[in-house]
Design a protein around this motif. Sequence first.
Motif, PDB file in Angstrom:
ATOM      1  N   ASN A 319       6.828   4.551   2.008  1.00 60.53           N
ATOM      2  CA  ASN A 319       6.325   4.519   3.496  1.00 60.53           C
ATOM      3  C   ASN A 319       5.782   5.997   3.940  1.00 60.53           C
ATOM      4  N   VAL A 320       6.512   6.867   3.477  1.00 61.60           N
ATOM      5  CA  VAL A 320       6.141   8.192   3.884  1.00 61.60           C
ATOM      6  C   VAL A 320       4.807   8.569   2.979  1.00 61.60           C
ATOM      7  N   VAL A 321       4.535   8.063   2.066  1.00 57.71           N
ATOM      8  CA  VAL A 321       3.135   8.403   1.474  1.00 57.71           C
ATOM      9  C   VAL A 321       2.183   7.563   2.221  1.00 57.71           C
ATOM     10  N   ARG A 322       2.369   6.321   2.551  1.00 52.46           N
ATOM     11  CA  ARG A 322       1.329   5.751   3.499  1.00 52.46           C
ATOM     12  C   ARG A 322       1.297   6.242   4.919  1.00 52.46           C
ATOM     13  N   PHE A 323       2.418   6.727   5.366  1.00 53.71           N
ATOM     14  CA  PHE A 323       2.129   7.287   6.834  1.00 53.71           C
ATOM     15  C   PHE A 323       1.108   8.631   6.757  1.00 53.71           C
ATOM     16  N   LYS A 324       1.118   9.324   5.549  1.00 55.13           N
ATOM     17  CA  LYS A 324       0.385  10.344   5.623  1.00 55.13           C
ATOM     18  C   LYS A 324      -1.344  10.071   5.475  1.00 55.13           C
ATOM     19  N   GLN A 325      -1.444   8.772   5.238  1.00 57.34           N
ATOM     20  CA  GLN A 325      -2.787   8.100   4.857  1.00 57.34           C
ATOM     21  C   GLN A 325      -2.957   6.954   6.200  1.00 57.34           C
ATOM     22  N   LEU A 326      -2.173   7.156   7.222  1.00 59.96           N
ATOM     23  CA  LEU A 326      -2.261   6.183   8.268  1.00 59.96           C
ATOM     24  C   LEU A 326      -3.444   6.016   8.986  1.00 59.96           C
ATOM     25  N   ASP A 327      -3.976   7.351   9.124  1.00 61.79           N
ATOM     26  CA  ASP A 327      -5.350   7.210   9.905  1.00 61.79           C
ATOM     27  C   ASP A 327      -6.361   6.569   9.235  1.00 61.79           C
ATOM     28  N   GLU A 328      -6.458   7.062   7.788  1.00 66.30           N
ATOM     29  CA  GLU A 328      -7.364   6.418   7.202  1.00 66.30           C
ATOM     30  C   GLU A 328      -7.290   4.933   6.926  1.00 66.30           C
ATOM     31  N   LEU A 329      -5.997   4.596   6.852  1.00 64.70           N
ATOM     32  CA  LEU A 329      -5.662   3.008   6.711  1.00 64.70           C
ATOM     33  C   LEU A 329      -6.194   2.414   7.936  1.00 64.70           C
ATOM     34  N   SER A 330      -6.036   2.953   8.899  1.00 60.01           N
ATOM     35  CA  SER A 330      -6.608   2.356  10.446  1.00 60.01           C
ATOM     36  C   SER A 330      -8.020   2.312  10.402  1.00 60.01           C
ATOM     37  N   ARG A 331      -8.508   3.281   9.856  1.00 55.88           N
ATOM     38  CA  ARG A 331     -10.158   3.334   9.753  1.00 55.88           C
ATOM     39  C   ARG A 331     -10.872   2.202   8.835  1.00 55.88           C
ATOM     40  N   ARG A 332      -9.785   1.826   7.663  1.00 61.46           N
ATOM     41  CA  ARG A 332     -10.045   0.877   6.627  1.00 61.46           C
ATOM     42  C   ARG A 332     -10.133  -0.439   7.344  1.00 61.46           C
ATOM     43  N   VAL A 333      -9.083  -0.680   8.221  1.00 62.81           N
ATOM     44  CA  VAL A 333      -8.991  -1.857   8.754  1.00 62.81           C
ATOM     45  C   VAL A 333      -9.970  -2.029   9.542  1.00 62.81           C
ATOM     46  N   ALA A 334     -10.276  -1.206  10.575  1.00 64.93           N
ATOM     47  CA  ALA A 334     -11.395  -1.149  11.527  1.00 64.93           C
ATOM     48  C   ALA A 334     -12.739  -1.674  10.763  1.00 64.93           C
ATOM     49  N   LYS A 335     -13.074  -1.096   9.562  1.00 66.58           N
ATOM     50  CA  LYS A 335     -14.111  -1.410   8.833  1.00 66.58           C
ATOM     51  C   LYS A 335     -14.129  -3.022   8.435  1.00 66.58           C
ATOM     52  N   LEU A 336     -12.927  -3.142   7.880  1.00 62.86           N
ATOM     53  CA  LEU A 336     -12.801  -4.660   7.403  1.00 62.86           C
ATOM     54  C   LEU A 336     -13.125  -5.760   8.570  1.00 62.86           C
ATOM     55  N   GLU A 337     -12.739  -5.332   9.843  1.00 64.67           N
ATOM     56  CA  GLU A 337     -13.057  -6.095  11.189  1.00 64.67           C
ATOM     57  C   GLU A 337     -14.484  -6.353  11.190  1.00 64.67           C
ATOM     58  N   GLN A 338     -15.207  -5.114  11.194  1.00 65.14           N
ATOM     59  CA  GLN A 338     -16.769  -5.138  11.243  1.00 65.14           C
ATOM     60  C   GLN A 338     -17.274  -5.959  10.279  1.00 65.14           C
ATOM     61  N   THR A 339     -16.841  -5.581   8.858  1.00 65.91           N
ATOM     62  CA  THR A 339     -17.406  -6.566   8.015  1.00 65.91           C
ATOM     63  C   THR A 339     -17.310  -8.039   8.128  1.00 65.91           C
ATOM     64  N   ILE A 340     -15.860  -8.463   8.563  1.00 71.31           N
ATOM     65  CA  ILE A 340     -15.838  -9.856   8.726  1.00 71.31           C
ATOM     66  C   ILE A 340     -16.483 -10.419   9.920  1.00 71.31           C
TER      67      ILE A 340
END
Lengths: 350, 350, 350
Positions: A319-340
């Motif tokens: 989970n710590v590895v993912r925390f360090k990518q959290l901003d990126e993950l968040s942007r990916r989710v936003a992009k997914l939402e736009q795509t959908i």
Amino acid sequence: MAATPTIRLQDIADRVGGKVHGDPQGRVHGLATLQSAGPGQLSFFANGRYLPQLRSTNAAAVLVRTEHLDSVPQAAIEVDDPYLAYARVSQLFDWRQPSRPGVHPSAVVADTVQLDPTAEVSALAVIGAGSQIGAGAFVGPHAVIGADCQVGENSRVEAGVVLYDNVSLGARCIVHSGAVLGADGFGFAPDSGNWVKICQLGGVRVGNDVEIGAGTTIDRGALDDTCIGDGVKLDNQVQIAHNVQIGAGTAIAGCTAVAGSTKIGERCTIAGLSGITGHLTIAAGTHITAMSLVSKSISQPGAYSSGTGLQPHGSWKRNVVRFKQLDELSRRVAKLEQTIELNSIEGHKE
Amino acid sequence: MAATPTIRLQDIADRVGGKVHGDPQGRVHGLATLQSAGPGQLSFFANGRYLPQLRSTNAAAVLVRTEHLDSVPQAAIEVDDPYLAYARVSQLFDWRQPSRPGVHPSAVVADTVQLDPTAEVSALAVIGAGSQIGAGAFVGPHAVIGADCQVGENSRVEAGVVLYDNVSLGARCIVHSGAVLGADGFGFAPDSGNWVKICQLGGVRVGNDVEIGAGTTIDRGALDDTCIGDGVKLDNQVQIAHNVQIGAGTAIAGCTAVAGSTKIGERCTIAGLSGITGHLTIAAGTHITAMSLVSKSISQPGAYSSGTGLQPHGSWKRNVVRFKQLDELSRRVAKLEQTIELNSIEGHKE
Amino acid sequence: MAATPTIRLQDIADRVGGKVHGDPQGRVHGLATLQSAGPGQLSFFANGRYLPQLRSTNAAAVLVRTEHLDSVPQAAIEVDDPYLAYARVSQLFDWRQPSRPGVHPSAVVADTVQLDPTAEVSALAVIGAGSQIGAGAFVGPHAVIGADCQVGENSRVEAGVVLYDNVSLGARCIVHSGAVLGADGFGFAPDSGNWVKICQLGGVRVGNDVEIGAGTTIDRGALDDTCIGDGVKLDNQVQIAHNVQIGAGTAIAGCTAVAGSTKIGERCTIAGLSGITGHLTIAAGTHITAMSLVSKSISQPGAYSSGTGLQPHGSWKRNVVRFKQLDELSRRVAKLEQTIELNSIEGHKE
């Protein structure tokens, strides 16, 4: 060991505003938990979880609320708030020796000290010029009190405490061993790679009824004083930096650090290992949970927290590895939402 | 209290390399903030936020940069760096008594101690065999200095400090009350469920111009020495484990812990409540923000942080639940991305 | 400084159950790392990383396992566990002076103290009425031992330690300077905005072979005692609250805090700067990594962690913003999953 006092139940009831159910002339010689109390000991019932222990206790008497009177096997003292009553009764059984007025011959007390004749100065204590020690005050063995200090009436400065010059304690304070009040605040000005010391010209002012834990440090102010309000309770190894102000009735648990010039309001409760950075203002009535870092001012009282919670090391590490990518993950989710959404619009268009 | 000195503005300007605007024969008897300064006090203006306070200050004189001379209501001392000038001037108003050379009759000093005649040894201090106390050094009341220690010239060992055997302090150091230098490092070898003590055979070497805060602990080395570089500043309740090396000019704020054998470079600044695990190397010039845990070496200087930031307890609690599922969440997002891409490809195929 | 002993290699081998390869009459006068050892010094090889240093060491002899005998340039002592052997040998070179039985004339010892004639009481120590000091025990300069305390045989109470009344230490303990045992637990009952002190009527019981670091604090119990098991090792600046129980063989690193009434099992290892909240039970054999907060009981032994890991400040800051939205992000992902699934179902329907 000092002879243990025995106290009549009626006297206890009088002290706590309670009513004896049973023999008011019965006597107890000590306090204990429901589980470990023997005959001759008093206990208290303040937490519903312990109802089975209440029913089977051997305590001679128990402090209880009205609704639990029926569950007490021996005598009871009926009170509104058993925990508070327990606190008051505990003071009747304190292990501390009564004060023995006078100065131990091995103590080193400056000529100009104003020492109340009812104060006790223990072996090898040191008190500097111009200090005042109030009525009934206790200065423990090896305590060092600097020049121009004040120790208010009935305050206790335990063994090995150090007060630097110009530190004042109000009445009925307790300062535990290893505490240091009035050391220099941590102040330096940078000068091309070196640190130039800023002499700390303020003092420390502690109100009445303050308790300061073992190993706690309270630095003197840079220009003005560091101020601890009435009734403040500081646990062990708390660090209070220069010019901090703590409001009346605030309690701070062990190993918490408060950085310079921060103002903490009244009646706050701050759990252990927390940190509060410098130059902040914390609203009265704020509660901070354990090991939280406060790095902005708090204007709304309430409970605040930081941290991640505990996990088995293996899953935590992932989970710590993912925390360090959290901003990126968040942007990916936003992009997914736009795509959908886009797909959906396009879908509708088709 | 010692009589407060009064100092001419010209003398202050000379000390800080500044220029008086106003009467150079004017005198001040103390330092205060812009807001609290009264006539007869000096202040300084180092932070643009306080411009209104500068304009309305009652201070007799203010240390300012050229561009703010016009805003000073009374006298001004023009300097390049008002904060640095304030630091230098603060030393003129230090509350510490001037040193009184000699040994208090209650002190216990071993015969073989080499004690400079200009050093002061206070009441009830203890100094062990073979130790050297330099010119102008101060050993506070109740300080305990072990055998074979060195206290450099003009260094101060405040009340109640303990130096174990074989600890050396350079010149112009200050060690505050409650600090302990040279206690055993935390070293044990496991032996079928028991811990076998590793005797700590090294010492502690502290450079020149080092300040060590109240309650700070610096352990002796296991085999080699623990080394604190010149000009290092350690705040209160800092913990330095065995064989740590700290580079010159590094400053560490309160309640930070550095584990064994870690090497911290020069001119680092480490905020309070931080932790640095063992056997790491931290690059010179690194900055660590408050309550951060450093568990890997840092080779690139810069600012580093850990933690989650503070939140209201309710929303924090919900986020913590999600943190514990973060790796899973991340995988779900990746899967979504694949699905979308697939859909998109299939969509295009249709 | 005490004359350094020189010891025959055969005597060292006898102590550690090893076998000399080389001249058993060869002598060493000290211990050092492979890299810094000179002729006349002993070293050890316990970590494969240092093989190059082993091959080039100047050490007169090295403690090694069988498989590395060939890599030792001079003499070797063959052992099963070089690190454990190093620990045992380190004790032969301890810098501490041998005990000098008797009471320094400046110490203040109450008449009723039971003092073994082989114990040493140093300068300016204070021992209260009814305390017992065992055979071979050492009470350092300025140590303060309250009334009704016990210091077991061969235990060391270092300079400036404070034991309040009713604290017992077992045999062969070491309590380092600045430690405070038996100060009041942090207990108060709320009474309409004020805190009423709960007198802490319990004591502190410390088992045998316990080491307690500099500046560590262990509070007395509220009603029952605070209990530290045999062989427990506490590093510096650890805080143990009232009524904590620590199982045998547990080791706790620096600046960790354990809140009231928590029970820690046997053989746990708790890294530095960690926190354990109150009224928890921690399973035997649990390992907690550095700066972790334990806020629930742990029933399964294993390694546990909390925290986010360290990052450059800029990216950390962005991730922290997202952490505060993590619950919301998680809901958005769930919604995306539903939408995708729905689209997929609808797609299939078409």
